[in-house]
Motif scaffolding. Structure first.
Motif, PDB file in Angstrom:
ATOM      1  N   ASN A  16      27.660 -11.512 -10.256  1.00 26.93           N
ATOM      2  CA  ASN A  16      26.232 -10.793 -10.676  1.00 26.93           C
ATOM      3  C   ASN A  16      25.931 -11.153 -12.101  1.00 26.93           C
ATOM      4  N   LYS A  26      37.835 -12.647 -10.568  1.00 23.68           N
ATOM      5  CA  LYS A  26      37.751 -13.036  -9.019  1.00 23.68           C
ATOM      6  C   LYS A  26      37.711 -14.405  -8.333  1.00 23.68           C
ATOM      7  N   ARG A  46      25.578 -17.493 -11.749  1.00 25.40           N
ATOM      8  CA  ARG A  46      25.532 -18.374 -10.408  1.00 25.40           C
ATOM      9  C   ARG A  46      25.380 -19.425 -10.023  1.00 25.40           C
ATOM     10  N   SER A 101      28.365 -13.045  -4.801  1.00 29.32           N
ATOM     11  CA  SER A 101      29.018 -11.473  -5.150  1.00 29.32           C
ATOM     12  C   SER A 101      29.205 -12.035  -6.782  1.00 29.32           C
ATOM     13  N   ASN A 149      29.320 -17.099   0.084  1.00 31.08           N
ATOM     14  CA  ASN A 149      29.184 -16.088  -0.042  1.00 31.08           C
ATOM     15  C   ASN A 149      29.717 -15.407  -1.510  1.00 31.08           C
ATOM     16  N   PHE A 150      30.407 -16.241  -1.672  1.00 29.28           N
ATOM     17  CA  PHE A 150      31.180 -15.916  -3.282  1.00 29.28           C
ATOM     18  C   PHE A 150      29.737 -15.980  -4.107  1.00 29.28           C
ATOM     19  N   ASP A 198      20.948  -9.547  -0.602  1.00 30.08           N
ATOM     20  CA  ASP A 198      20.914  -8.532  -0.331  1.00 30.08           C
ATOM     21  C   ASP A 198      19.645  -7.828  -1.684  1.00 30.08           C
TER      22      ASP A 198
END
Length: 498
Positions: free
Chosen positions: A202, A260, A207, A200, A196-197, A111
């Motif tokens: 940030n 999340k 991460r 996602s 995907n998680f 992204d």
DNA sequence: ATACGATAAGGGTTATGCTG
DNA sequence: CAGCATAACCCTTATCGTAT
């Protein structure tokens, strides 16, 4: 500079006979922990390793950053994950470790904005990983042996691009993962993260922390480790030497992961330890544990796995595409040409319902009795396997219940008493097992008999049996013993409830 | 070891500049 | 002007230094 990871790492045996069986991908924990220290010195970590037989070993990792590109930073971890995700979308990392990609595809996964510097960064990052030398030494005292491995994440990196006849760039880049990474991947040690998680998240440490927690928790939902080791794994700078400094730096990542839905609770049992509790819902939504599999579905899953489809991918295919479609491709597999990786082929073709390049010869297959009825899926010339949404949904077939091998009925004499006891035991569990788990794991259970102090409970599938026994076995037996007396036992059997 | 202020760094967005 | 790249800006967060 030697840093000592304080957490022992559990090691499982590998199928191959090796002098020192070691879990391989623990080096991932430290591979990306550089960057905070701007000096490009060699990073060194010593990890205590517990072997399966209880023996102890030490594993030392040394990372030598390339002179030109410096040490790894968080972005390099993202690129590494993006390549693995890209490979996974293509059906998995093939045995030879070669993954083709275009920088455009990786940029989309990451992204990043569509500009020259994005592509340059990704490219530099790949080259950086290629040129960082990894050395893993294992010393095994009992054997008086050692093993010394030298490698880099990518054994080879190739960038190739041509212009096509319209003048557009056509990219044919590829990397070849080192065999250590490929083996880790195929032995299941490189976890199937929810990428995907992952992308996602940030916050600065989110991460990396997600990767570490998911690896560290194994099959459980709780993971504890020292803040000291955590700091090393996340590559925190030296200025974070005090525990409170680490806690403060991690606070926003914790908050994000709770928000999340990945973590339910972060606590600090004492000031040097961190304790992470992973949300059961999160894990279950990403596995297919809760699903009931028919014997036929289980056989199909096993067949897919035998053909190198990753376990998670095999369940996903059977769950979403049905057994008929999966078996259609499985049986066609031997007749295809140029299949580099059977697992990759099956995942890609089944998930996209792609037309086969070579139809299997029907008559031969049927004579050999390897192809049962295709039903509506029997391939028609020219238009192979088209849309088939409702044909292959396996759940809506009540009539096949009788065909299952084990069908348990409540015992005529003790069935009612068993059901009654089970209801009371579950009431006792209130507070000991959280409400979600109770609902998810025990709604589908049925108590069928109570004899000789043994309560027999039917669960719908082997996963549930394994899970109930390992996770809840002891508390349940305790509760049963509390009501029946000390020698009371719980027996869990797999079968269709009557 | 901790709390906290100062400052650098990073992400995101908009404005501006460059080139063909 | 399109299509980019870069600068400027704002805001949030990471990191560091210092007083306690």
């Amino acid at each position: 500079m030697a840093r000592h990871g304080s957490e022992p790492v559990r090691v499982e045996a590998v199928p191959r006979a090796e002098l020192v069986p070691t879990e391989r991908n623990i080096e991932e924990s430290y591979l990306f922990a550089g960057g905070a220290n701007s000096e490009n010195e060699i990073r060194e970590y010593v990890v205590d390793v517990v072997l399966e037989d209880g023996g102890k070993a030490k594993r030392k990792f040394r990372y030598t950053p390339s002179k030109e590109y410096g040490d790894t930073i968080d972005f390099d971890r993202d690129v590494y994950r993006a390549i693995i995700l890209h490979a996974f979308q293509g059906g998995g990392i093939p045995q030879d470790g070669v993954v083709y990609f275009s920088l455009y595809q990786l940029r989309k996964i990451l992204d990043l904005p569509d500009k020259g510097s994005s592509y340059r960064k990704i490219r530099d990052s790949i080259v950086k990983l290629q040129t960082m030398a990894v050395n893993a030494d294992t010393y095994w005292q009992e054997l008086k042996g050692f093993k010394s491995e030298y490698y880099s994440t990518f054994a080879r990196v190739n960038f190739e691009a041509n212009e096509d006849r319209f003048g557009r760039a056509s990219e044919h880049h590829w990397v070849r993962f080192d065999e250590v990474i490929v083996r880790s991947y195929h032995e299941g040690y490189v976890r199937d993260l929810d990428h995907n998680f992952y992308f996602s998240l940030n916050k600065k440490h989110s991460r990396a922390l997600y990767s570490e927690i998911d690896l560290g928790r194994g099959k459980g939902l709780v993971w504890e480790l020292s803040l000291q080791d955590l700091g090393l794994r996340l590559g925190m700078a030296a200025s974070y030497r005090s525990p409170s400094a680490k806690k403060r730096a991690l606070a926003s990542a914790h908050e994000e992961m709770k928000r999340k839905g990945f973590l339910t609770k972060v606590s600090f049992p004492d000031k040097h330890m961190a304790r992470y509790e992973v949300a059961e819902d999160f894990v279950m939504a990403r596995t297919f544990l809760e699903r009931r599999w028919t014997p036929e579905e289980e056989a199909t899953i096993r067949a897919l796995i035998r053909n190198n489809v990753r376990a998670g991918g095999a369940r996903e295919l059977v769950a979403t595409k049905g057994t008929v479609l999966c078996n259609y491709y499985l049986r066609a597999l031997p007749y295809q040409k140029w299949v580099r990786d059977p697992g990759g082929f099956l995942y890609k073709y089944i998930s996209k319902e792609k037309p086969l390049d070579v139809e299997p010869p029907q008559r031969f297959l049927e004579e050999a009795e390897v192809v049962p009825d295709y039903g509506d899926l029997a391939p028609v010339e020219g238009t192979p396997a088209a849309p088939m949404d409702d044909v292959s949904t396996p759940d809506a077939e009540p009539e096949d219940v009788d065909e299952r091998p084990t069908s348990w009925k409540p015992d005529a004499q003790t069935g009612a008493a068993a059901a009654d006891l089970w209801r009371r035991v579950l009431q006792d569990m209130d507070g000991k097992i959280d409400a979600t788990s109770l609902r998810v794991w025990f709604d589908s259970c049925q108590a069928i008999s109570l004899a000789d102090g043994r309560l027999t409970v039917v669960v719908p599938n082997p996963f549930a049996k394994d899970y109930v026994e390992t996770r809840f076995g002891s508390v349940l037996e305790e509760a049963i013993a509390g009501r029946l007396g000390k020698s009371a036992r719980l027996k869990v059997v797999v079968g269709e409830r009557a």
